[in-house]
Design a protein around this motif. Structure first.
Motif, PDB file in Angstrom:
ATOM      1  N   TYR A  59       0.803  -1.228   0.000  1.00  0.00           N
ATOM      2  CA  TYR A  59       0.000   0.000   0.000  1.00  0.00           C
ATOM      3  C   TYR A  59       0.839   1.285   0.000  1.00  0.00           C
ATOM      4  O   TYR A  59       0.282   2.363   0.046  1.00  0.00           O
ATOM      5  N   TRP A  60       2.156   1.171   0.032  1.00  0.00           N
ATOM      6  CA  TRP A  60       3.053   2.323   0.117  1.00  0.00           C
ATOM      7  C   TRP A  60       2.735   3.159   1.350  1.00  0.00           C
ATOM      8  O   TRP A  60       2.815   4.384   1.343  1.00  0.00           O
ATOM      9  N   THR A  61       2.367   2.509   2.408  1.00  0.00           N
ATOM     10  CA  THR A  61       1.996   3.187   3.642  1.00  0.00           C
ATOM     11  C   THR A  61       3.201   3.926   4.219  1.00  0.00           C
ATOM     12  O   THR A  61       4.313   3.395   4.230  1.00  0.00           O
ATOM     13  N   GLU A  62       2.951   5.145   4.687  1.00  0.00           N
ATOM     14  CA  GLU A  62       4.020   5.897   5.334  1.00  0.00           C
ATOM     15  C   GLU A  62       3.444   7.001   6.210  1.00  0.00           C
ATOM     16  O   GLU A  62       2.298   7.401   6.053  1.00  0.00           O
ATOM     17  N   VAL A  63       4.274   7.447   7.141  1.00  0.00           N
ATOM     18  CA  VAL A  63       3.953   8.646   7.902  1.00  0.00           C
ATOM     19  C   VAL A  63       4.390   9.794   6.992  1.00  0.00           C
ATOM     20  O   VAL A  63       5.568   9.999   6.754  1.00  0.00           O
ATOM     21  N   GLU A  64       3.408  10.488   6.450  1.00  0.00           N
ATOM     22  CA  GLU A  64       3.710  11.534   5.469  1.00  0.00           C
ATOM     23  C   GLU A  64       4.332  12.767   6.123  1.00  0.00           C
ATOM     24  O   GLU A  64       5.262  13.359   5.592  1.00  0.00           O
ATOM     25  N   SER A  65       3.805  13.161   7.265  1.00  0.00           N
ATOM     26  CA  SER A  65       4.360  14.309   7.983  1.00  0.00           C
ATOM     27  C   SER A  65       4.004  14.182   9.457  1.00  0.00           C
ATOM     28  O   SER A  65       3.054  13.491   9.814  1.00  0.00           O
ATOM     29  N   TRP A  66       4.781  14.846  10.299  1.00  0.00           N
ATOM     30  CA  TRP A  66       4.479  14.839  11.724  1.00  0.00           C
ATOM     31  C   TRP A  66       5.130  16.039  12.371  1.00  0.00           C
ATOM     32  O   TRP A  66       6.069  16.617  11.839  1.00  0.00           O
ATOM     33  N   ARG A  67       4.579  16.411  13.525  1.00  0.00           N
ATOM     34  CA  ARG A  67       5.182  17.478  14.325  1.00  0.00           C
ATOM     35  C   ARG A  67       4.814  17.258  15.778  1.00  0.00           C
ATOM     36  O   ARG A  67       3.754  16.731  16.104  1.00  0.00           O
ATOM     37  N   GLN A  68       5.719  17.662  16.638  1.00  0.00           N
ATOM     38  CA  GLN A  68       5.497  17.543  18.070  1.00  0.00           C
ATOM     39  C   GLN A  68       4.835  18.821  18.566  1.00  0.00           C
ATOM     40  O   GLN A  68       5.269  19.926  18.258  1.00  0.00           O
ATOM     41  N   LEU A  69       3.771  18.657  19.333  1.00  0.00           N
ATOM     42  CA  LEU A  69       3.037  19.783  19.894  1.00  0.00           C
ATOM     43  C   LEU A  69       3.306  19.867  21.389  1.00  0.00           C
ATOM     44  O   LEU A  69       3.944  18.988  21.966  1.00  0.00           O
ATOM     45  N   GLU A  70       2.786  20.885  22.027  1.00  0.00           N
ATOM     46  CA  GLU A  70       2.941  21.019  23.473  1.00  0.00           C
ATOM     47  C   GLU A  70       2.230  19.876  24.188  1.00  0.00           C
ATOM     48  O   GLU A  70       1.271  19.303  23.669  1.00  0.00           O
ATOM     49  N   GLY A  71       2.707  19.553  25.354  1.00  0.00           N
ATOM     50  CA  GLY A  71       2.056  18.525  26.147  1.00  0.00           C
ATOM     51  C   GLY A  71       2.305  17.119  25.641  1.00  0.00           C
ATOM     52  O   GLY A  71       1.492  16.229  25.847  1.00  0.00           O
ATOM     53  N   ASP A  72       3.408  16.902  24.946  1.00  0.00           N
ATOM     54  CA  ASP A  72       3.778  15.563  24.464  1.00  0.00           C
ATOM     55  C   ASP A  72       2.767  14.993  23.468  1.00  0.00           C
ATOM     56  O   ASP A  72       2.590  13.789  23.369  1.00  0.00           O
ATOM     57  N   GLU A  73       2.084  15.864  22.735  1.00  0.00           N
ATOM     58  CA  GLU A  73       1.175  15.412  21.676  1.00  0.00           C
ATOM     59  C   GLU A  73       1.904  15.436  20.343  1.00  0.00           C
ATOM     60  O   GLU A  73       2.781  16.263  20.110  1.00  0.00           O
ATOM     61  N   ILE A  74       1.490  14.523  19.472  1.00  0.00           N
ATOM     62  CA  ILE A  74       2.046  14.431  18.126  1.00  0.00           C
ATOM     63  C   ILE A  74       0.896  14.596  17.141  1.00  0.00           C
ATOM     64  O   ILE A  74      -0.132  13.931  17.265  1.00  0.00           O
ATOM     65  N   GLU A  75       1.090  15.466  16.170  1.00  0.00           N
ATOM     66  CA  GLU A  75       0.139  15.574  15.070  1.00  0.00           C
ATOM     67  C   GLU A  75       0.829  14.970  13.854  1.00  0.00           C
ATOM     68  O   GLU A  75       1.952  15.355  13.523  1.00  0.00           O
ATOM     69  N   PHE A  76       0.161  14.012  13.206  1.00  0.00           N
ATOM     70  CA  PHE A  76       0.798  13.341  12.086  1.00  0.00           C
ATOM     71  C   PHE A  76      -0.240  12.930  11.049  1.00  0.00           C
ATOM     72  O   PHE A  76      -1.421  12.782  11.346  1.00  0.00           O
ATOM     73  N   THR A  77       0.234  12.771   9.827  1.00  0.00           N
ATOM     74  CA  THR A  77      -0.616  12.347   8.724  1.00  0.00           C
ATOM     75  C   THR A  77      -0.091  11.029   8.181  1.00  0.00           C
ATOM     76  O   THR A  77       1.087  10.920   7.834  1.00  0.00           O
ATOM     77  N   MET A  78      -0.972  10.038   8.132  1.00  0.00           N
ATOM     78  CA  MET A  78      -0.653   8.737   7.546  1.00  0.00           C
ATOM     79  C   MET A  78      -1.169   8.730   6.114  1.00  0.00           C
ATOM     80  O   MET A  78      -2.213   9.319   5.826  1.00  0.00           O
ATOM     81  N   ARG A  79      -0.437   8.064   5.240  1.00  0.00           N
ATOM     82  CA  ARG A  79      -0.801   8.017   3.824  1.00  0.00           C
ATOM     83  C   ARG A  79      -0.658   6.590   3.309  1.00  0.00           C
ATOM     84  O   ARG A  79       0.265   5.871   3.696  1.00  0.00           O
ATOM     85  N   ARG A  80      -1.609   6.190   2.438  1.00  0.00           N
ATOM     86  CA  ARG A  80      -1.521   4.870   1.813  1.00  0.00           C
ATOM     87  C   ARG A  80      -2.293   4.882   0.502  1.00  0.00           C
ATOM     88  O   ARG A  80      -3.115   5.764   0.260  1.00  0.00           O
ATOM     89  N   LEU A  81      -2.030   3.892  -0.334  1.00  0.00           N
ATOM     90  CA  LEU A  81      -2.817   3.713  -1.551  1.00  0.00           C
ATOM     91  C   LEU A  81      -4.179   3.116  -1.181  1.00  0.00           C
ATOM     92  O   LEU A  81      -4.302   2.411  -0.179  1.00  0.00           O
ATOM     93  N   PRO A  82      -5.216   3.377  -1.978  1.00  0.00           N
ATOM     94  CA  PRO A  82      -6.534   2.854  -1.661  1.00  0.00           C
ATOM     95  C   PRO A  82      -6.623   1.324  -1.757  1.00  0.00           C
ATOM     96  O   PRO A  82      -7.392   0.706  -1.027  1.00  0.00           O
ATOM     97  N   THR A  83      -5.859   0.723  -2.648  1.00  0.00           N
ATOM     98  CA  THR A  83      -5.872  -0.732  -2.791  1.00  0.00           C
ATOM     99  C   THR A  83      -4.450  -1.235  -2.962  1.00  0.00           C
ATOM    100  O   THR A  83      -3.536  -0.471  -3.258  1.00  0.00           O
TER     101      THR A  83
END
Length: 85
Positions: A59-83
């Motif tokens: 599926y070519w799955t990957e963590v497309e982007s991420w960033r660390q936020l305050e309070g030990d939170e992570i905002e991230f975008t996962m990406r994959r092919l539909p099939t």
């Protein structure tokens, strides 16, 4: 010595823009993306779930982007092919 310069890219940019306008579905929908905002441990678990459910090789799955936020939170975008075809 002759100085090398880059060719103008205006024509190429116009052709690419025209192609995208005429074929909107060609650039949309290739990847499925989901963005999360989780604690560090929950973010790791969510990424593991994606890789287990949608193996990278198929599926070519990957963590497309991420960033660390305050309070030990992570905002991230996962990406994959539909099939996996």
């Amino acid at each position: 010595m002759m100085k090398m310069t880059s060719p103008p890219l205006d024509g190429l940019k116009r052709r690419m823009d025209r192609h995208r306008r005429e074929n909107p579905s060609a650039s949309e929908g290739r990847f499925i993306r989901e963005t999360y905002r989780l604690s560090r441990e929950d973010a790791r678990q969510k990424a593991r779930e994606w890789f287990n459910e949608y193996p990278k090789a198929a599926y070519w799955t990957e963590v497309e982007s991420w960033r660390q936020l305050e309070g030990d939170e992570i905002e991230f975008t996962m990406r994959r092919l539909p099939t996996a075809d």
